[in-house]
Structures are given as structure tokens and as C-alpha cells.
Motif scaffolding. Structure first.
Motif, PDB file in Angstrom:
ATOM      1  N   THR A  42     -57.986 -41.689   0.571  1.00 19.68           N
ATOM      2  CA  THR A  42     -57.873 -40.520  -0.305  1.00 19.68           C
ATOM      3  C   THR A  42     -57.254 -39.389   0.523  1.00 19.68           C
ATOM      4  OG1 THR A  42     -60.196 -40.139   0.246  1.00 19.68           O
ATOM      5  CG2 THR A  42     -59.732 -40.995  -1.942  1.00 19.68           C
ATOM      6  N   ARG A  43     -56.684 -38.415  -0.161  1.00 20.93           N
ATOM      7  CA  ARG A  43     -55.998 -37.321   0.547  1.00 20.93           C
ATOM      8  C   ARG A  43     -56.959 -36.573   1.473  1.00 20.93           C
ATOM      9  NH1 ARG A  43     -52.262 -32.745  -2.557  1.00 20.93           N
ATOM     10  NH2 ARG A  43     -52.116 -31.304  -0.814  1.00 20.93           N
ATOM     11  N   THR A  72     -61.630 -36.189   2.104  1.00 15.44           N
ATOM     12  CA  THR A  72     -62.892 -36.837   1.759  1.00 15.44           C
ATOM     13  C   THR A  72     -63.764 -35.817   1.053  1.00 15.44           C
ATOM     14  OG1 THR A  72     -62.760 -38.339   3.644  1.00 15.44           O
ATOM     15  CG2 THR A  72     -64.949 -37.969   2.711  1.00 15.44           C
ATOM     16  N   THR A  90     -59.122 -35.925  -3.872  1.00 12.99           N
ATOM     17  CA  THR A  90     -58.731 -37.339  -3.860  1.00 12.99           C
ATOM     18  C   THR A  90     -57.229 -37.531  -3.700  1.00 12.99           C
ATOM     19  OG1 THR A  90     -58.405 -37.448  -6.256  1.00 12.99           O
ATOM     20  CG2 THR A  90     -60.624 -37.891  -5.442  1.00 12.99           C
ATOM     21  N   TYR A 140     -58.471 -41.422  -9.657  1.00 10.89           N
ATOM     22  CA  TYR A 140     -59.837 -41.182  -9.181  1.00 10.89           C
ATOM     23  C   TYR A 140     -60.432 -39.907  -9.766  1.00 10.89           C
ATOM     24  CZ  TYR A 140     -58.198 -44.491  -5.586  1.00 10.89           C
ATOM     25  OH  TYR A 140     -57.665 -45.571  -4.911  1.00 10.89           O
ATOM     26  N   GLN A 185     -51.273 -36.277  -8.070  1.00 15.07           N
ATOM     27  CA  GLN A 185     -52.673 -35.975  -8.361  1.00 15.07           C
ATOM     28  C   GLN A 185     -52.820 -35.168  -9.649  1.00 15.07           C
ATOM     29  OE1 GLN A 185     -53.316 -34.013  -4.607  1.00 15.07           O
ATOM     30  NE2 GLN A 185     -53.524 -32.008  -5.521  1.00 15.07           N
ATOM     31  N   SER A 245     -65.892 -40.973  -3.107  1.00 14.14           N
ATOM     32  CA  SER A 245     -64.605 -41.481  -3.607  1.00 14.14           C
ATOM     33  C   SER A 245     -64.397 -42.939  -3.221  1.00 14.14           C
ATOM     34  CB  SER A 245     -63.446 -40.657  -3.056  1.00 14.14           C
ATOM     35  OG  SER A 245     -63.640 -39.288  -3.290  1.00 14.14           O
ATOM     36  N   VAL A 257     -62.126 -46.029  -5.071  1.00 10.77           N
ATOM     37  CA  VAL A 257     -61.133 -46.685  -4.210  1.00 10.77           C
ATOM     38  C   VAL A 257     -61.413 -48.188  -4.158  1.00 10.77           C
ATOM     39  CG1 VAL A 257     -60.201 -46.888  -1.861  1.00 10.77           C
ATOM     40  CG2 VAL A 257     -60.674 -44.619  -2.817  1.00 10.77           C
TER      41      VAL A 257
END
Lengths: 338, 338, 338, 338
Positions: free
Chosen positions: B246-247, B249, B274, B279, B312, C253, C257
């Protein structure tokens, strides 16, 4: 740029991607694998916003092939830069020592420190006039008055001087006094400040952000360079990790990484990296040995009385000892410390 | 404040510490253990700079007992705050939706988005007029023109509007147009900006820095509050860790932690947390369930054409679906979404 | 696999790479860009050790296109798995509660807990017989005696039972007693243990390592699956970051994922993730809302007397309350809790 | 141990805590501050499980005063240890070089490497017979056959030999052949393995876990020491952070931290720390300069053909050059390299 398709991407989806690329004046090269198809994009990628291609049906991911920084990129400027600041040179062949108090607390302590670090062999006096502090209730600095004390210290000792600017306002004031402006870790992505520092043309010491990647750091330097200011020195000062035995975690490998990616000089700040006086000497030796172009170290006439960062400040005697210990290492690697 | 002595600290060293404490108008309570001696310091600790006591001989470490933030501290303000912004309320009993494009790209896309998110049930239109971008060569925003489009969108739809300010200059301009100013992750410790936002009195959405601890985040809020502005909403937007799936956390536990430490409302930004459209819906449900006071979500008429953050961003249909999915969760926890 | 050449790579270097690829029975597709050349490799990449190609002159970097895990990969097994363990099912459509003490301390506390969690609605009794402890001087568990108490608890209550195995020896013993074996965070890359768990065929709860990426976690699951055991449930329990307000940082997340990358079920451990009792209820609701397939929660008759993990253990009353709070959320998302 | 009460803790709560402490045969010292009360606990804290006191009403938090490791703690063993392994000594005054391939691939490549590193001046041959690999489909090692080749290499060259044990089974085999056993990063908290290594009495090289704190690392060493084996050398090999420019982030400050907390020697593994051949030489110099007691480096006759870790392996020529570069640094710090 490379586009990787999903294993189940249809022939149609691949052709659509190809079409989009060609519609943007670029070329698409297809590699059909047994599992997935890969599309290589050739041409000026700024015509295409790679991120969004991820949203097209059938696309799995995008891989960038080239870095977004150009002016500070070694690929396009293979020769290492040596930056002239005041009477000093920073870069290969030199090892530059900057030393002084975290905060300028008053006239006398600054002058006393300036004479002490000059005598020990430093080339720069550091001192904070504008202090970024976690709590609003902590000492925030003497501001312009502090800069005047710095100027006086330069005149008295011949040291070059460096101060941090924490805002456009303080930058505007600082450039009138200092040889070099520091942009601190917390402002590494304060893009307005970076652009102004670029326009001001003053030599800049750009500290790495607390959790900045090396790529982000070089992009921050690119902000300064892209405004026409090539006089940039990078400063590794530790990154934030889970380990709490030291204030931050010194990423010493950043030095050879920067060497391979950029032509800019890079120095190390062992004081903020460790936060503990006893670790500064061994870390300083390691910094010299790894190939850093200098150090910026906190020194205070009475660390136990300091208004900030006392525990990581060296006394005059300790700084003197540090300089003595570093000299043979500098000779070994043929670095000029004057 | 507690001072822990080294196991081998002399009787003399302990007495010296006691003396220093008493000389500063404080009281010292000694606990002599089998291995170490502990000194409890009683009184107004601002009289003493704890950090430096670490440097006195025989001292092993210092432990802080109280937090440095006061105005935003739940210990001193046990009732949760509900912040009024424009026609909306943010805090317990409410669930506030903010939605809109990452960047305001032009007049029409903004108005179109405003009508769409209003219809789906949002209370705020978000939109970036000043964009902090990693690379100097990426789109940097429409600036004041963008703010004017936002104002027009408010008039047309009745939505409240929120924009980011990235410098003193942009803050000064933004406060003329917006209901709420956002201070972004990269500026969470831009203390000059925090102080100005405090003085301006405008409601502030304060995003958590990319690697800020919760304590540092609350101290940043204290900067705003200490200038007389209590209208602060916190926004968790993910922290930087080693995980790259993910970008960022998302630190969802930050919500109950903030609840226990502060009276300020806290919302979540699932888009930046995210970085992946798929997501956002599950993370939004989790955000509501964990007790967050709202969401700020990126929505774009055509994510695949967006100038930033396309991957996103939700389409109008996806945002509509998200709102439908969230409503029963809001009802379950008795939160007002209007 | 994609090979990205350096900007200055010679024609010769590119041809050499092409030759090596073809000599290994694979095909090479070249894309010559304005700045760099990209080589797409087509065929069974196991014939080639990608890492080493990095060492060939002119190569800048290698990009993997496909994941190294196959059996647990959703790309090849698109339908989500539902795992049967004892009388329970774990996976989509279900929400499975596992509860019990961190460590089995004695017969009576375990039986008492078993009856309490059964009555509240749990399906599994958890309890540690072999305890991995940071310090060698902390309580290390009752070992086989503990497993016998677990078995007795199962017979008395009808609960399914799960225990951790920390070595080949304890695995061998545990499989004789338990319905499901847990492999803990510290052993997620104890590959010998994973292989043995694979051979044993027993259902496995595989916790994520303290700093494991999601890819490494799925590769660890692949170790079990590759030995012929498909009965694997993943458990997210928080990762290590710089934030210390919670024991670990729950990476919520990870649930969406995992859903997108694997067909395996995934549950959450809010007790270890937060380390603080007060945060368990909000985090449990968030876990259900985000789509996790269940929870594993620490419950103790007297947390203040617990031999380990007291501060994060719920009392019976608190667990009862948690179950009551979770039921409407389970209904909302149509999940079976029995 | 120190107990910090909440600001609003009642007089009753404080007395109850005092009672509990005294009931456990310990003494309680109260410091009543203006904001909070602090309780110092004096006596053998193992009588009390500190964690659970957190659960008693009115308690805010607990602060540990002493470390849980004793045998490896410098406080109790102030003199630095020098460990004898085979014909070598590791510790202050020495600088020990260990070198060899990541994996033992076959007889000839191992012997060839052994002669090369011996000639260049190494004292140890390293080589992996049991390989912990992220993917089950990667090369897993020659096992006992590899150990036999190592033994043959020792006889042929006089080098001391070190191999990793990844399980109780491989440990049992390895001790028959090697001078020193390595416990790898992934097994740093495989407590069964640590205890067996302690019982075996063989010298152990204990690598730091990928995200282990220095305290956890020293506690892992304590597991070995507490079984009666004092022959432990620590190895820093990089920790996991958000930065991806290097394979791991070398925590070089761990060396002075370990020096201040433990009497055990500590070496550095620049190969795993950086993952990039070009960075090994500068990092090796820094390691020597910072005070590490040695290095363990990957060397391979043909890195481009290596079955694992090719990109981070040195050729014979590069290793030879490294040794030549390190010698003057070793002399400067008066370290014996033979």
C-alpha cells in the motif's frame, strides 16, 4: 516506462493500451510472455501520466525506468561537484568540519564557541537562530539578533557561518547574514521554501527528512537546482526507525548511494543521528572512512546548561579531541581539512 | 520527571542531583533500590531542562511523567470536542464525509464533482489549489483561481469547502475563501505555518506527518491551540513503514489512541493511506467501525485522466456506492451523517 | 522478467544479454527507448537466476513480473478458500472467534476460561503451551501438560483448540492434541518448521512476522502448501514501526491486500496488535468491517494475575461484551459466527 | 521499577498499589508530585510481574529501570570479552575477516574460494550449507555434504570455518564440523535453537534479527549465555526500514551502542546490509573505523554465476583490493588482522 499486464488481460486490452500510447505520440513495444504481456513505452514520458495507466483494464502495474530528478542526477552530470562556500570548498578531496551550538543562546556563549571550534580546526560555525521545536513551549530562538551574533563571530574568527531557515520570512533575513543556509529535516519537503532558496542563490545545506527516501531527498534538491541554484550540499542526519537506543538511525550507506546517483557532496550530522555524546567520535570516524565530505557537529561551552540538545553536544575539549582523532583518517584518505 | 541513576552512581552524585533540583525550586524524592537509586522530581518541571540532567555524572536516564501538550490533552479536558465548521459538526455523534478531487484541475471538473458528491451525501468538498509534489516538474496547482472555483462550488451546492495551505502565503489567501484549512502531512511540523493557522482562527484539519508519532502530532495541534484556536480536527492518513503493498500503512489504532489522549475529533483519509482504489471501501467501513469521526476521500470525474492521484480516486459511481455501504454502519453506531 | 539497461549501455552489452537469455532457452524482446533499452524475457524464468544478470555490464536493474508463490496465489486459484478446522469453517461467509489465555498457566484457569469463552460464543480455545519469550528468565510454558489440559477443555466444552508450535519437537507433540497449529510471528521464516507443518497436514494458523512484507508472508504460506497442506489461515498481528503508543502497528490494509493476492482466509489478532485492552473492542469492530474472517483474542480469568500479556487480556465480562458488540456487525455483513 | 499513577488517581488507589508491592516482599517509595504520584519499587522485581500492575486502577504506566539480560550486560561484566575461535581471536585489539560464498555450491568452487580468501588475508571461511530462502522453490543448500567440503577447505588452507545452523537438526550436524556456528537473522528469536547452541558450547555468531531492537538482540544472546556458553560474537547485518536503495539499512551506531551495553564483540556484515557490491568497500572501512571487531563478507569465484546473493558478492580480485584498503585503517586503530 514499462506496463505489465495482468495474466488474464485480453488481446483487446493490450491493443487498447497500445492505442493510448500511440495517441500520445509515443511508441509501444510488446513482449508477449507465457504468463504475461509487457509493454515498453518509448518516447518522452512526460506526455503521459504513468500513474493513471494503472487504472486501465488489464493493467497490473507500471514500472518507472528513469528518475524524475535531472539536474542533480549523476547520469547526466557524471563529474562530482565541489561547492565553494565563503572561504571553504565542500566535495571530493576535502573534509569540511562545521561546529557550534544547537541554538544561539546569547552573544558570549556564541563567541566563546566560535573561538574554540576555530582553534580546534573547524571551517564553519553553525548556530540556530530559528529553532523548530516539537513543543510550542520550548525555546524558539533569538531570530535576527542571533544572526547578528553569528556575523560578529565570523568577523572575529574568520569562520564561515551557517544557520537554518525555517520559513520564507527567516530565509529572507538569513541570506543577508550567512554564508550558507541550512534547510532542516522537517522542511525537506517544504517546497515553497526550497524554491525560494533556489531563487536566492545562496549555498544550501539540505538535510534529509526524518523519513525521506534517497529519491525524495534528491527530488527536493532538484527543487532548489531547478530554480537555478547549483550550490547544494546534502546532509544525512539519521532516519526514523523502530530502534530507540539512538535518537535516529544513521543511514551511513546513504553516502555511497548518493555518490552513485548524484554529483552533489554529502556530509553527516552525527549529533542528531545518535543523540548521544559518547557515540559521536566513533560515528565521525566512520563518516570520514565511508567517504562523506564533512561533518556538522554540535559543540557547547557547557552542554549541561544548554537550552536545547545538551546531551548530544560536545564540550570544547571533546571537540578538540575529536579533531585530533579525525586528522590521521583524513590524511589516510587524502582529504584536505583546511 | 524521574531521574534514574547508574548502578554504580556514588552517594555524592546523588546528593549533587538533589542539590541541583532544590536549587531550581523543586523537590527531590529519593528511592534507593538494591541496584539503582531513583530520584523523583516534584514541582513545575519547566524550571528545569530535563535533557541536560542526563549529562550529570552518575545519571543513567530521565523519564518524563507528563505530556508536553496541555490544551489538546484529554487529562485536562476530559469532554470530547465537537467542532463546528460551516454548516457541519465534526466529532462524536457525527460522521462527516469530505470528498473531491486531489487537485482542482479546472472549473468544470470541480463543479461536476461538487454536484456528484453532494448528491451522494457528502458534507464537504475537498480540492487542492496548492499541491505539494515530490518532483518540481509535476503539476503544482491552480492557486487562487482554484480557490475561486471552490467558492463557486460552495455557492452552487451548499457544500462546505476545505483546501490545503502549504505556506504562509497560501494560508493568507485560503482563509478568505474556505470553511476549513488543511495542513498536510509534509507540513505537520512547519511550525510557522501552525502558528499562523492558530492566529487565523479558521478551523484546521491537521494531517499526521508521514513518520510523526502520535505525541508529535498532538504537540503540533498544541501549536495551533496555543495561539488561541481550538477548532482542530486530526486526520490519520497512513504512516511510512517498510511495507510497499500500500502507498502508506494506515495506523488505524491511532483512532482509539487519540480518543484516550485528546478531546479532538479524528478522521481518516483512506485514499492516501492505501493509494489503491479497490481498498478504499473496506478501509472506509473499518474507519467508521473503529470510531473515526469522518473520512476524506478522493473522487474524480475521470480518474484515468486525473493530473494527480488517479489510481486512488473513486469515480462518482464508486463514491455513491461507498456512501450506500457506509450508511448502515453509521446507523449501527448511531452516527449522524448529515 | 524485465531487464533495464543503463542509459550508456553499449549495443554490444545489449547483444550479450540477448545471447545469455537465448542460451538459457528463453526469448528476449528488445525495446530501444530514447534514453534506455529494455529487455523483456519470455519463458520459464526458473532457468535463469535473475539476480545475477544485475552483474552483467550495462545492466541497471531487474524487475520481476510474476510472484514466486503459486499455490496460494489468487491469480491461479481465483476462488476464495474456506478452511474446515474441527467443527468450524474459516473463510468468506463466516466470522470465527478464537479466544483464551496467552499462556496455559494451570488446569483450572484454562477450564474456567474455556467455559467462559464458549458461553460468550467463541468457536476456538487458544492457549499457549510453548511460549517464545524475549528474556530467558520469563515463564516458558507448561509444554505437553498444557496440551493435555487443552484437550480436556475441548472435551468439556466442544470448542476447537489451537496452540502454537515453536520447534519441530513441539510441533510433533502438538499435532497429537490440537485441531489447529499456530506458527507464531517469530517463526514465520523458520522454514524447517513450515515444511514440517506442511508435511503434518494439520490446519495451520500462520501469523505474519514482525517485519515481514505481505509477499514474504505469502511465500511462507507457500512453504506449507508446497508440502501438500492447503489448510492455511493467515493472521495479521501488527508490524513493527517507529510508533510506540501501541505494542505493534496493526496493518489493517493487509486484509484487502491479501484478498486481492491470495485465496487464503485471513484473521486479525487485536491483542498483540495493540497490546492495550481498551483498544481491543474498537479494533475488533474495524477488523470485522474491513472483511477479516475472524479474530484471535486473549482472555484471562484475572488479567492482573496473568503470567504473560496481562495488560492486553480481556476479562470474561469484557469478552462477553465484545461478542455482543460484534454480532450486529457480523449480521450487517452476513457473516455466520457459529 | 517505577509506577507512574494517573493524575486523577485516588489516595486509595495509591495505597492499594503500595500494599500489593509490600505483599510481594518489596518496598514502595512514594513521591507525590503536583500533578502525579510516582511509586518506586525496591527489591527483586522478578517477584512481581510488572506488566500486570498496569491493569490496577489508577496506574498510568510502568517504567523498567534495569535490563533483563545479566550475563551479557556490561554493567555486571565491565571488561570487554575477547573470544577464541579455532586459531583466531575476536574482540578488542583484533580485526577479524570472515569471507566466502553465500552458499556452498560444489566442492571445487568452495576450495577455490578458500585458497583465494586465505591468500588475501582472511582468517575465516564462511559458506552456507543450509540456506534459509524466502521462496520454497529457491536453492536450499547441500547440507551435510557442504559441511564436509568446508572441513576439507579448513584442512587444505588452515582457515577457521563458520556455517549457519537453521534448525536443531542442522545444529547437531554442524557442530561436528565447524569452528563457529552462525545463527541467522531469521532465527534470532528461535529460542529452542538458541538454547541448544548454548548447551552445545560451540562459539556462536549471533546475527541481529531483521527488526530486532538492540535489547532483544542482547536478550537473545542471554539465552545462549544462560545455558553456560559465553563464546558469543554479535553481528550487525542491517535492519529493515522504509528505504529501498539498499537491501537493508545498516545500523552502524549499533556498534558503539553494543560497546556501552555489553562486553561481547560485534562484527558487521556489509554484504547483507547493503546488497550491492559497489557499497561494500566504503561500508567496510566505516565498520573498521567505528570500532567493529571484524567483518563477514560474501566472496564468490564468479558472482554472475552464483546460486544466491550474486549481486552482493565480491570477486577474488575485489576482495583482495578490499583487504589492501583496510590494512592501513587497521594499523591506524592498532588492530591485529592476523
Amino acid at each position: 516506462m514499462i506496463i505489465i499486464m495482468k495474466p488474464n488481460a485480453s488481446e483487446e486490452a493490450v491493443l487498447k493500451i497500445k492505442q493510448i500510447i500511440e495517441d500520445n505520440g509515443l511508441q509501444a513495444h510488446l513482449s508477449k510472455g507465457t504468463q504475461v504481456t509487457i509493454v515498453g513505452v518509448v518516447g518522452d514520458k512526460s506526455k503521459l501520466l504513468s500513474a493513471n495507466i494503472e487504472l486501465i483494464e488489464g493493467v497490473d502495474k507500471i514500472v518507472s525506468v528513469t528518475e524524475s530528478y535531472k539536474l542533480v542526477n549523476k547520469k547526466f552530470h557524471p563529474d562530482d561537484s565541489v561547492i565553494s562556500v565563503g572561504t571553504a570548498k565542500i566535495g571530493p578531496g576535502h573534509f569540511t568540519m562545521m561546529a557550534g551550538p544547537c541554538a544561539i543562546e546569547n552573544h558570549d556563549m556564541l563567541l566563546e564557541t566560535a573561538f574554540a571550534v576555530k582553534k580546534a580546526g573547524a571551517q564553519f560555525l553553525r548556530g540556530g537562530a530559528y529553532k523548530p521545536r516539537t513543543s510550542p513551549y520550548a525555546f524558539q530562538g533569538l531570530e535576527e539578533e542571533g544572526l547578528k551574533f553569528m556575523q560578529e563571530a565570523r568577523e572575529a574568527t574568520g569562520l564561515n557561518i551557517i544557520c537554518e531557515a525555517t520559513s520564507l520570512r527567516s530565509l529572507e533575513t538569513a541570506v543577508k547574514y550567512v554564508d550558507m543556509v541550512q534547510i532542516g529535516a522537517r522542511n525537506m519537503q517544504n517546497f515553497e521554501l526550497l524554491k525560494e532558496a533556489g531563487k536566492a542563490g545562496v549555498p544550501v545545506l539540505l538535510k534529509r527528512g526524518l523519513c525521506a527516501t534517497i529519491d525524495e531527498w534528491l527530488n527536493a534538491a532538484e527543487y532548489i537546482a531547478s530554480e537555478g541554484n547549483p550550490n547544494i550540499v546534502l546532509c544525512e542526519r539519521g532516519i526514523r526507525t523502530y530502534e530507540t537506543a539512538t535518537r535516529n538511525t544513521l543511514d551511513i550507506s546513504a553516502v555511497p548511494v548518493i555518490r552513485s546517483k548524484s554529483h552533489l557532496p554529502v556530509i553527516i550530522d552525527p549529533s542528531h543521528a545518535t543523540g548521544v555524546r559518547a557515540y559521536i567520535e566513533p560515528i565521525s570516524k566512520a563518516s570520514l572512512a565511508v567517504g562523506a565530505d564533512g561533518l556538522i557537529v554540535e559543540v557547547h561551552p557547557c552542554p549541561a546548561c544548554a537550552l536545547s540538545d545538551g546531551p548530544q553536544s560536545l564540550t570544547f575539549e571533546q571537540f578538540d579531541h575529536l579533531m585530533d582523532e579525525l586528522r590521521p583518517y583524513a590524511e589516510l584518505s587524502r582529504r584536505n581539512t583546511k
